[in-house]
Write a protein that holds these residues in place. Structure first.
Motif, PDB file in Angstrom:
ATOM      1  N   SER A   1      21.598  81.421  36.493  1.00 61.11           N
ATOM      2  CA  SER A   1      20.548  82.352  36.894  1.00 61.11           C
ATOM      3  C   SER A   1      20.944  83.250  38.062  1.00 61.11           C
ATOM      4  CB  SER A   1      19.273  81.589  37.240  1.00 61.11           C
ATOM      5  OG  SER A   1      19.472  80.782  38.381  1.00 61.11           O
ATOM      6  N   MET A   2      22.090  83.008  38.664  1.00 61.97           N
ATOM      7  CA  MET A   2      22.466  83.786  39.845  1.00 61.97           C
ATOM      8  C   MET A   2      22.719  85.260  39.544  1.00 61.97           C
ATOM      9  SD  MET A   2      22.170  82.140  42.616  1.00 61.97           S
ATOM     10  CE  MET A   2      20.860  81.080  42.081  1.00 61.97           C
ATOM     11  N   ASP A   3      23.242  85.580  38.373  1.00 61.47           N
ATOM     12  CA  ASP A   3      23.407  86.996  38.008  1.00 61.47           C
ATOM     13  C   ASP A   3      22.042  87.674  37.902  1.00 61.47           C
ATOM     14  OD1 ASP A   3      26.143  87.122  37.954  1.00 61.47           O
ATOM     15  OD2 ASP A   3      26.324  86.969  35.781  1.00 61.47           O
ATOM     16  N   ALA A   4      21.114  87.010  37.213  1.00 56.72           N
ATOM     17  CA  ALA A   4      19.764  87.559  37.078  1.00 56.72           C
ATOM     18  C   ALA A   4      19.089  87.653  38.447  1.00 56.72           C
ATOM     19  CB  ALA A   4      18.932  86.696  36.131  1.00 56.72           C
TER      20      ALA A   4
ATOM     21  N   SER B   1      13.825  84.707  29.436  1.00 56.28           N
ATOM     22  CA  SER B   1      13.897  84.612  27.969  1.00 56.28           C
ATOM     23  C   SER B   1      15.334  84.717  27.461  1.00 56.28           C
ATOM     24  CB  SER B   1      13.041  85.707  27.327  1.00 56.28           C
ATOM     25  OG  SER B   1      11.694  85.543  27.670  1.00 56.28           O
ATOM     26  N   PHE B   2      16.068  85.685  27.984  1.00 54.87           N
ATOM     27  CA  PHE B   2      17.443  85.859  27.521  1.00 54.87           C
ATOM     28  C   PHE B   2      18.353  84.732  28.003  1.00 54.87           C
ATOM     29  CE2 PHE B   2      16.139  89.795  25.849  1.00 54.87           C
ATOM     30  CZ  PHE B   2      17.112  90.221  24.972  1.00 54.87           C
ATOM     31  N   GLN B   3      18.107  84.208  29.205  1.00 60.33           N
ATOM     32  CA  GLN B   3      18.915  83.075  29.685  1.00 60.33           C
ATOM     33  C   GLN B   3      18.635  81.829  28.856  1.00 60.33           C
ATOM     34  OE1 GLN B   3      21.442  82.969  31.509  1.00 60.33           O
ATOM     35  NE2 GLN B   3      21.324  84.538  33.061  1.00 60.33           N
TER      36      GLN B   3
ATOM     37  N   GLY C   1      34.926  77.562  34.157  1.00 57.91           N
ATOM     38  CA  GLY C   1      35.817  78.078  35.192  1.00 57.91           C
ATOM     39  C   GLY C   1      35.931  79.593  35.164  1.00 57.91           C
ATOM     40  N   ILE C   2      36.085  80.154  33.977  1.00 60.12           N
ATOM     41  CA  ILE C   2      36.196  81.616  33.848  1.00 60.12           C
ATOM     42  C   ILE C   2      34.902  82.297  34.295  1.00 60.12           C
ATOM     43  CG2 ILE C   2      36.345  83.515  32.174  1.00 60.12           C
ATOM     44  CD1 ILE C   2      38.385  81.760  30.618  1.00 60.12           C
ATOM     45  N   ILE C   3      33.776  81.780  33.805  1.00 56.84           N
ATOM     46  CA  ILE C   3      32.491  82.374  34.179  1.00 56.84           C
ATOM     47  C   ILE C   3      32.279  82.253  35.687  1.00 56.84           C
ATOM     48  CG2 ILE C   3      29.979  82.164  33.953  1.00 56.84           C
ATOM     49  CD1 ILE C   3      30.596  81.127  31.036  1.00 56.84           C
ATOM     50  N   GLY C   4      32.541  81.070  36.226  1.00 57.59           N
ATOM     51  CA  GLY C   4      32.378  80.855  37.665  1.00 57.59           C
ATOM     52  C   GLY C   4      33.302  81.731  38.486  1.00 57.59           C
ATOM     53  N   PHE C   5      34.550  81.834  38.057  1.00 58.10           N
ATOM     54  CA  PHE C   5      35.515  82.681  38.775  1.00 58.10           C
ATOM     55  C   PHE C   5      35.073  84.138  38.774  1.00 58.10           C
ATOM     56  CE2 PHE C   5      39.265  85.448  38.733  1.00 58.10           C
ATOM     57  CZ  PHE C   5      39.803  85.122  39.979  1.00 58.10           C
TER      58      PHE C   5
ATOM     59  N   ASP D   1      27.170  85.165  29.807  1.00 59.70           N
ATOM     60  CA  ASP D   1      27.835  83.918  30.179  1.00 59.70           C
ATOM     61  C   ASP D   1      27.068  82.703  29.671  1.00 59.70           C
ATOM     62  OD1 ASP D   1      25.777  84.433  31.943  1.00 59.70           O
ATOM     63  OD2 ASP D   1      26.930  84.003  33.751  1.00 59.70           O
ATOM     64  N   ALA D   2      25.754  82.819  29.512  1.00 58.11           N
ATOM     65  CA  ALA D   2      24.949  81.710  28.998  1.00 58.11           C
ATOM     66  C   ALA D   2      25.297  81.403  27.545  1.00 58.11           C
ATOM     67  CB  ALA D   2      23.465  82.019  29.147  1.00 58.11           C
ATOM     68  N   LEU D   3      25.763  82.393  26.802  1.00 61.82           N
ATOM     69  CA  LEU D   3      26.195  82.167  25.417  1.00 61.82           C
ATOM     70  C   LEU D   3      27.346  81.165  25.393  1.00 61.82           C
ATOM     71  CD1 LEU D   3      25.762  83.308  22.458  1.00 61.82           C
ATOM     72  CD2 LEU D   3      27.682  84.789  22.959  1.00 61.82           C
TER      73      LEU D   3
END
Length: 185
Positions: free
Chosen positions: A14-17, A45-47, A78-82, A115-117
């Motif tokens: 949720s941090m991007d949102a 909803s999208f998350q 790791g990729i998403i977090g990085f 990234d949630a996908l």
């Protein structure tokens, strides 16, 4: 997966949102709770939707990939977090727009939930109960998005990069935990 672990993942996702919600709040001359609710509904909803889609896609391949699932979870998280942590240090300015039109919000909701996908694919490998998980992620994102609009409207963009960095660190830590558990326990 424990409720606490799911909460950490929901928080990280949720941090991007949250960061975009802060920008939305910053761009609003006068915050309206109705607009904050609309923003929260779109992002929440999208998350929730994206990990559900990822789960059903990943579930199709689960039996083939179970020997490598912990590595896949580790790499994806790791990729998403990085990338989230890298964005926190980026000097680029995002354009601020206070519009909550469906076209504008749909684009932002998709962009913040891609990234949630990938997390949904990871959930399929970890045998997570998907309905409670995506509901929880959606609720956490909804609440943080509304809070982000308010924070942005009151305090400005000062916390945007800190939110992205925290989300990135949380996702990297969860990926590392999954890998360590599968390799050593």
């Amino acid at each position: 997966m424990s409720l606490f672990e799911l909460f950490l993942i929901a928080l990280g996702l949720s941090m991007d949102a949250f960061a975009v919600s802060i920008c939305k709040g910053l761009s609003m001359p006068c915050m309206r709770w109705k607009h904050a609710g609309i923003i929260g509904l779109w992002f929440g909803s999208f998350q929730a939707l994206m990990p559900a889609i990822g789960y059903f896609l990943g579930y199709q391949f689960r039996t083939v990939i179970t020997r490598f699932d912990h590595w896949i979870a580790f790499i994806l998280l790791g990729i998403i977090g990085f990338n989230m942590a890298k964005e926190a240090f980026s000097k680029s300015e995002e354009e601020m727009d206070c519009s909550v039109s469906p076209g504008n919000m749909a684009l932002l909701a998709i962009a913040t939930s891609i990234d949630a996908l990938a997390i949904g694919v990871t959930f399929a490998f970890l045998n997570v109960q998907i309905i409670p998980a995506v509901s929880f992620i959606g609720i956490v994102t909804f609440a943080l998005s509304i809070a982000g609009v308010r924070i942005g409207n009151v305090f400005g963009i000062r916390y945007k990069s800190k939110a992205e960095l925290a989300g990135g660190i949380i996702l990297i830590t969860m990926g590392l935990k999954i890998l360590i558990e599968h390799l050593f326990f």
